[in-house]
Design a protein around this motif. Structure first.
Motif, PDB file in Angstrom:
ATOM      1  N   TYR A 268      -2.529  17.523 -41.966  1.00 17.13           N
ATOM      2  CA  TYR A 268      -1.417  18.429 -41.672  1.00 17.13           C
ATOM      3  C   TYR A 268      -1.336  19.578 -42.668  1.00 17.13           C
ATOM      4  N   SER A 269      -1.866  19.397 -43.856  1.00 21.25           N
ATOM      5  CA  SER A 269      -1.949  20.531 -44.777  1.00 21.25           C
ATOM      6  C   SER A 269      -2.874  21.604 -44.221  1.00 21.25           C
ATOM      7  N   PHE A 270      -3.993  21.177 -43.618  1.00 20.97           N
ATOM      8  CA  PHE A 270      -4.880  22.134 -42.966  1.00 20.97           C
ATOM      9  C   PHE A 270      -4.227  22.709 -41.708  1.00 20.97           C
ATOM     10  N   PHE A 271      -3.641  21.831 -40.886  1.00 17.82           N
ATOM     11  CA  PHE A 271      -3.133  22.294 -39.601  1.00 17.82           C
ATOM     12  C   PHE A 271      -2.039  23.339 -39.763  1.00 17.82           C
ATOM     13  N   HIS A 272      -1.114  23.133 -40.692  1.00 13.73           N
ATOM     14  CA  HIS A 272      -0.018  24.095 -40.829  1.00 13.73           C
ATOM     15  C   HIS A 272      -0.494  25.445 -41.340  1.00 13.73           C
ATOM     16  N   LEU A 273      -1.680  25.493 -41.915  1.00 13.69           N
ATOM     17  CA  LEU A 273      -2.254  26.795 -42.258  1.00 13.69           C
ATOM     18  C   LEU A 273      -2.653  27.593 -41.024  1.00 13.69           C
ATOM     19  N   SER A 274      -2.727  26.929 -39.860  1.00 14.70           N
ATOM     20  CA  SER A 274      -3.095  27.655 -38.647  1.00 14.70           C
ATOM     21  C   SER A 274      -2.055  28.716 -38.297  1.00 14.70           C
ATOM     22  N   PHE A 275      -0.775  28.492 -38.652  1.00 21.80           N
ATOM     23  CA  PHE A 275       0.239  29.511 -38.393  1.00 21.80           C
ATOM     24  C   PHE A 275      -0.013  30.757 -39.237  1.00 21.80           C
ATOM     25  N   ALA A 276      -0.512  30.577 -40.451  1.00 19.95           N
ATOM     26  CA  ALA A 276      -0.861  31.737 -41.276  1.00 19.95           C
ATOM     27  C   ALA A 276      -2.127  32.413 -40.759  1.00 19.95           C
ATOM     28  N   CYS A 277      -3.120  31.619 -40.357  1.00 21.50           N
ATOM     29  CA  CYS A 277      -4.342  32.213 -39.808  1.00 21.50           C
ATOM     30  C   CYS A 277      -4.048  32.993 -38.534  1.00 21.50           C
ATOM     31  N   ALA A 278      -3.065  32.532 -37.749  1.00 22.98           N
ATOM     32  CA  ALA A 278      -2.738  33.217 -36.503  1.00 22.98           C
ATOM     33  C   ALA A 278      -2.145  34.602 -36.730  1.00 22.98           C
ATOM     34  N   GLN A 279      -1.654  34.865 -37.936  1.00 25.99           N
ATOM     35  CA  GLN A 279      -1.040  36.171 -38.206  1.00 25.99           C
ATOM     36  C   GLN A 279      -2.043  37.216 -38.694  1.00 25.99           C
ATOM     37  N   LEU A 280      -3.276  36.810 -38.917  1.00 23.91           N
ATOM     38  CA  LEU A 280      -4.261  37.782 -39.395  1.00 23.91           C
ATOM     39  C   LEU A 280      -4.516  38.905 -38.395  1.00 23.91           C
ATOM     40  N   PRO A 281      -4.680  38.655 -37.085  1.00 25.49           N
ATOM     41  CA  PRO A 281      -4.805  39.789 -36.156  1.00 25.49           C
ATOM     42  C   PRO A 281      -3.580  40.696 -36.165  1.00 25.49           C
ATOM     43  N   MET A 282      -2.409  40.107 -36.371  1.00 25.36           N
ATOM     44  CA  MET A 282      -1.174  40.892 -36.401  1.00 25.36           C
ATOM     45  C   MET A 282      -1.126  41.777 -37.654  1.00 25.36           C
ATOM     46  N   ILE A 283      -1.484  41.206 -38.796  1.00 27.46           N
ATOM     47  CA  ILE A 283      -1.375  41.942 -40.061  1.00 27.46           C
ATOM     48  C   ILE A 283      -2.428  43.032 -40.153  1.00 27.46           C
ATOM     49  N   TYR A 284      -3.673  42.698 -39.813  1.00 27.07           N
ATOM     50  CA  TYR A 284      -4.764  43.646 -40.024  1.00 27.07           C
ATOM     51  C   TYR A 284      -5.065  44.533 -38.826  1.00 27.07           C
ATOM     52  N   PHE A 285      -4.425  44.280 -37.683  1.00 25.32           N
ATOM     53  CA  PHE A 285      -4.737  45.102 -36.507  1.00 25.32           C
ATOM     54  C   PHE A 285      -3.482  45.632 -35.824  1.00 25.32           C
ATOM     55  N   LEU A 286      -2.620  44.753 -35.320  1.00 26.24           N
ATOM     56  CA  LEU A 286      -1.553  45.184 -34.427  1.00 26.24           C
ATOM     57  C   LEU A 286      -0.409  45.881 -35.158  1.00 26.24           C
ATOM     58  N   ASN A 287      -0.164  45.520 -36.412  1.00 31.91           N
ATOM     59  CA  ASN A 287       0.955  46.142 -37.132  1.00 31.91           C
ATOM     60  C   ASN A 287       0.791  47.654 -37.280  1.00 31.91           C
ATOM     61  N   HIS A 288      -0.442  48.163 -37.226  1.00 32.50           N
ATOM     62  CA  HIS A 288      -0.678  49.605 -37.366  1.00 32.50           C
ATOM     63  C   HIS A 288      -0.244  50.377 -36.126  1.00 32.50           C
ATOM     64  N   TYR A 289       0.018  49.690 -35.032  1.00 30.46           N
ATOM     65  CA  TYR A 289       0.399  50.359 -33.784  1.00 30.46           C
ATOM     66  C   TYR A 289       1.866  50.173 -33.443  1.00 30.46           C
ATOM     67  N   LEU A 290       2.648  49.454 -34.249  1.00 26.23           N
ATOM     68  CA  LEU A 290       4.024  49.112 -33.914  1.00 26.23           C
ATOM     69  C   LEU A 290       5.011  50.167 -34.422  1.00 26.23           C
ATOM     70  N   TYR A 291       6.084  50.360 -33.631  1.00 24.33           N
ATOM     71  CA  TYR A 291       7.221  51.150 -34.100  1.00 24.33           C
ATOM     72  C   TYR A 291       7.964  50.394 -35.199  1.00 24.33           C
ATOM     73  N   ASP A 292       8.743  51.132 -35.994  1.00 25.06           N
ATOM     74  CA  ASP A 292       9.550  50.478 -37.023  1.00 25.06           C
ATOM     75  C   ASP A 292      10.825  49.916 -36.394  1.00 25.06           C
ATOM     76  N   LEU A 293      11.634  49.254 -37.225  1.00 26.36           N
ATOM     77  CA  LEU A 293      12.807  48.549 -36.709  1.00 26.36           C
ATOM     78  C   LEU A 293      13.876  49.490 -36.179  1.00 26.36           C
ATOM     79  N   ASN A 294      13.932  50.725 -36.641  1.00 26.68           N
ATOM     80  CA  ASN A 294      14.964  51.639 -36.153  1.00 26.68           C
ATOM     81  C   ASN A 294      14.758  51.982 -34.680  1.00 26.68           C
TER      82      ASN A 294
END
Length: 640
Positions: A268-294
């Motif tokens: 489970y220490s390995f498995f719960h890291l999957s939630f962090a690994c799942a955010q890598l496409p978001m951090i390094y790719f998709l966040n550059h195309y998103l509008y800000d919170l306003n």
């Protein structure tokens, strides 16, 4: 006394009289050897006919080698004699050390494979839903294809299909085997990733249905696999334990618990890291195309406990610019490569959970019995008391992803911070999974009740907290809440899996038990999917009631166990082997289970009485008689 004539002349032993003066040996088990013969290398005894015991066999081999190669005494001893520095105890120790290292390799490979599989699946699903939510992206990329309708049916396939998993999961695990069921399920996850290269109704929806069918079998086989590895590690660590007659004794019940706790903490220490690994496409790719919170939160009026549904008032356009198709293909190709790597890890590095004969035993109880046994285990009060915890385990993991991350996080600090909230949850859960090791020194209920206590405290706090939209001053509270929720999730998952592996350590029951556990989780996730439009206060109230009921029911079960109340378990039928000429026709069964040994099922059957039997003789051993033979009175070898 004159010597008898030579029986078997030895090749290459030329004496002074040539071929007619070869050395021979008299009748008997061994021939007397003279000193001259021993010095000349001709002292190997030759026996009449076929060699008998081990000493005769060794003498026969020595004689054959000496005759064929002309080797002398010292050379022959060096070739076929015992190794002078051989230490049997040391070699045995090294052998079991290699076995233990193999078990550790299996646990790490299964843990890494599960982490990569769920990291790819969650990351792709999250990116896909964000892209399809954007109104401009749907109109420009796909026109009137109806992506929202496709996404809703895809989510329905993922969440609804596991409801039927109780009917087929044990059959699939017994048919394919634990390791191959894991490999097949990981392959179905990779299939889901591959269909996103061509996003159409006939690719996304069928792959989502197939993925929903694979969820419960994957988790049931994973839990069974880790439990079996703990039992194997205990067996290889205590290989010297023998009973008074020099035979290997059955380990006491619960003796594998420390190894199981360590292995579940690693998994489970390995498995719960999957939630962090799942955010890598978001951090390094998709966040550059998103509008800000306003922009995205412009029409959002209430968050947290005052919100209704999921992100009501959220802007329909979240992408500032549309990502290029080539860039999307590159990201999906990377995810596909990682999914393929997870398949290779399970295939190449994970060893079998059972010996081949044990696999045959597990399948030979009858497919009808395999289908029925999960339902029959409901009569066990331990499982009935744990069902509320199973349900809560499904509630809390989905609440972390939708309630805390979306209802409290994205609703107040924007979509661009979603990835970091889930990373905080992932790291907190991964680190807290190692806290499960405290169970080595603390009483068994402590980790599970501690996780429930953390969630109970957080649920009370969230019940009265409504963060203000577009205000970042309270963002640190969100990160702390996400990390603490991850701590409770880790203690919950690790504690439940360890508890099931301790209570049900018979190898014939483990796949049924883990199937029931993860099926109730799937039912809970389906319930959350149906109630996604409820107000946040209603969701928190359901979560709170379920948590209290789960904790009380679990403590009640522990109290019954301390009082010595015996659980009522369904009997596992004995394997019915129909293979002719196989070792299962022998009387002793080396793969006798603990349950068989305790109930006397593994005892040798009484031999049938001698003499002719009424009716026609059975056609052969190892099979059941045909109906005609049964009508004539022939019982067959399996029904004596």
């Amino acid at each position: 006394m004159e010597a008898e004539p030579p029986l078997y002349p030895m090749a290459g032993a030329a004496g002074p009289q040539g071929d007619e003066d070869r050395l021979g040996v008299p009748d008997g088990p061994e021939a007397p050897v003279s000193g001259d013969q021993e010095r000349e290398g001709q002292g190997s005894p030759v026996v009449r006919g076929r060699p008998g015991g081990s000493g005769h066999r060794e003498a026969w081999v020595r004689g054959a080698i000496a005759g064929a190669s002309g080797m002398r005494g010292p050379q022959l001893d060096e070739l076929v004699g015992a190794y002078p520095n051989y230490n049997e105890e040391e070699e045995e120790r090294r052998y079991y050390r290699r076995k233990r290292l193999g078990v550790l390799k299996n646990v790490l490979a299964a843990s890494a494979g599960g982490m990569l599989t769920y990291g790819v699946y969650l990351g792709l699903l999250q990116m896909q839903l964000i892209l399809h939510y954007d109104e401009t992206y749907r109109e420009v990329k796909y026109g009137n294809m109806g992506l929202p309708d496709i996404d809703s049916k895809m989510l329905m396939g993922i969440n609804v299909t596991p409801i039927a998993a109780l009917l087929y999961t044990p059959v699939l695990i017994r048919f394919f085997g634990t390791k191959w069921m894991m490999f097949l399920a990981v392959g179905i996850y990779a299939l889901f990733v591959s269909t996103n290269y061509w996003e159409r109704y006939y690719t996304l929806v069928p792959s989502a249905v197939a993925l929903g069918m694979a969820i419960v079998p994957l988790w049931a086989s994973m839990g069974n696999y880790i439990t079996r590895m703990a039992q194997k590690y205990h067996e290889y660590s205590h290989y010297k334990e023998q009973d008074g007659q020099g035979l290997k004794q059955r380990p006491p019940r619960g003796s594998h618990a420390p190894y199981l706790l360590v292995f579940q903490a690693i998994f489970y220490s390995f498995f719960h890291l999957s939630f962090a690994c799942a955010q890598l496409p978001m951090i390094y790719f998709l966040n550059h195309y998103l509008y800000d919170l306003n922009h995205t939160l412009y029409n959002v009026q209430s968050c947290g406990t005052n919100s209704h549904g999921i992100l009501s008032g959220f802007n329909k356009t979240v992408l500032r610019t549309l990502p290029r198709s080539g860039n999307l293909i590159v990201v999906e190709s990377v995810l596909m490569a990682v999914a393929f790597l997870a398949m290779l890890l399970v295939l190449g590095l994970c060893g079998a959970a059972y010996r081949p004969t044990e696999e045959i035993d597990l399948r030979s109880v009858g497919w009808g019995n395999i289908f029925q046994l999960p339902f029959k285990h409901v009569r066990d009060y331990r499982l009935r008391h744990l069902v509320p915890f199973f349900i809560y385990s499904g509630f809390e993991v989905l609440f972390a992803c939708t309630g805390i991350a979306l209802g409290y996080g994205v609703c107040s600090v924007g979509l661009e911070r979603l990835a970091y909230l889930l990373v905080a949850y992932s790291l907190g859960a991964s680190a807290a999974s190692l806290l499960g090791l405290l169970g080595l020194w603390l009483p068994r209920p402590v980790p599970l009740v501690a996780g429930a206590g953390v969630h109970l405290l957080l649920t009370f706090v969230l019940f009265f907290w409504a963060p203000v939209p577009r205000v970042l001053q309270h963002s640190w509270i969100l990160y702390v809440a996400a990390a603490l929720w991850g701590v409770g999730s880790a203690l919950n998952k690790t504690g439940l899996s360890t508890l099931l592996g301790i209570l049900y350590e018979d190898k014939e029951r483990q796949d049924f038990i883990f199937t029931i556990y993860h099926w109730w989780q799937a039912v809970a996730i389906f319930t959350v999917y149906l109630g996604s439009s409820l107000p946040m206060k209603a969701k928190l109230a359901v979560l709170l009631v379920t948590l209290v009921a789960a904790a009380v029911s679990y403590l009640r079960m522990e109290q019954k166990l301390r009082r010595g109340v015996a659980p009522r378990q369904p009997r596992i039928p004995r394997p019915q082997h129909k293979v002719r000429g196989y070792r299962y026709l022998e009387e002793d069964n080396s793969d006798e289970s603990d349950a068989e040994g305790e109930h006397g099922d593994g005892a040798e059957e009484e031999a049938p009485p001698a003499g002719p039997r009424p009716g026609p003789e059975p056609a052969g051993l190892g099979r059941r008689p045909c109906p005609y033979e049964q009508a004539q009175g022939g019982d067959g070898p399996e029904e004596q």
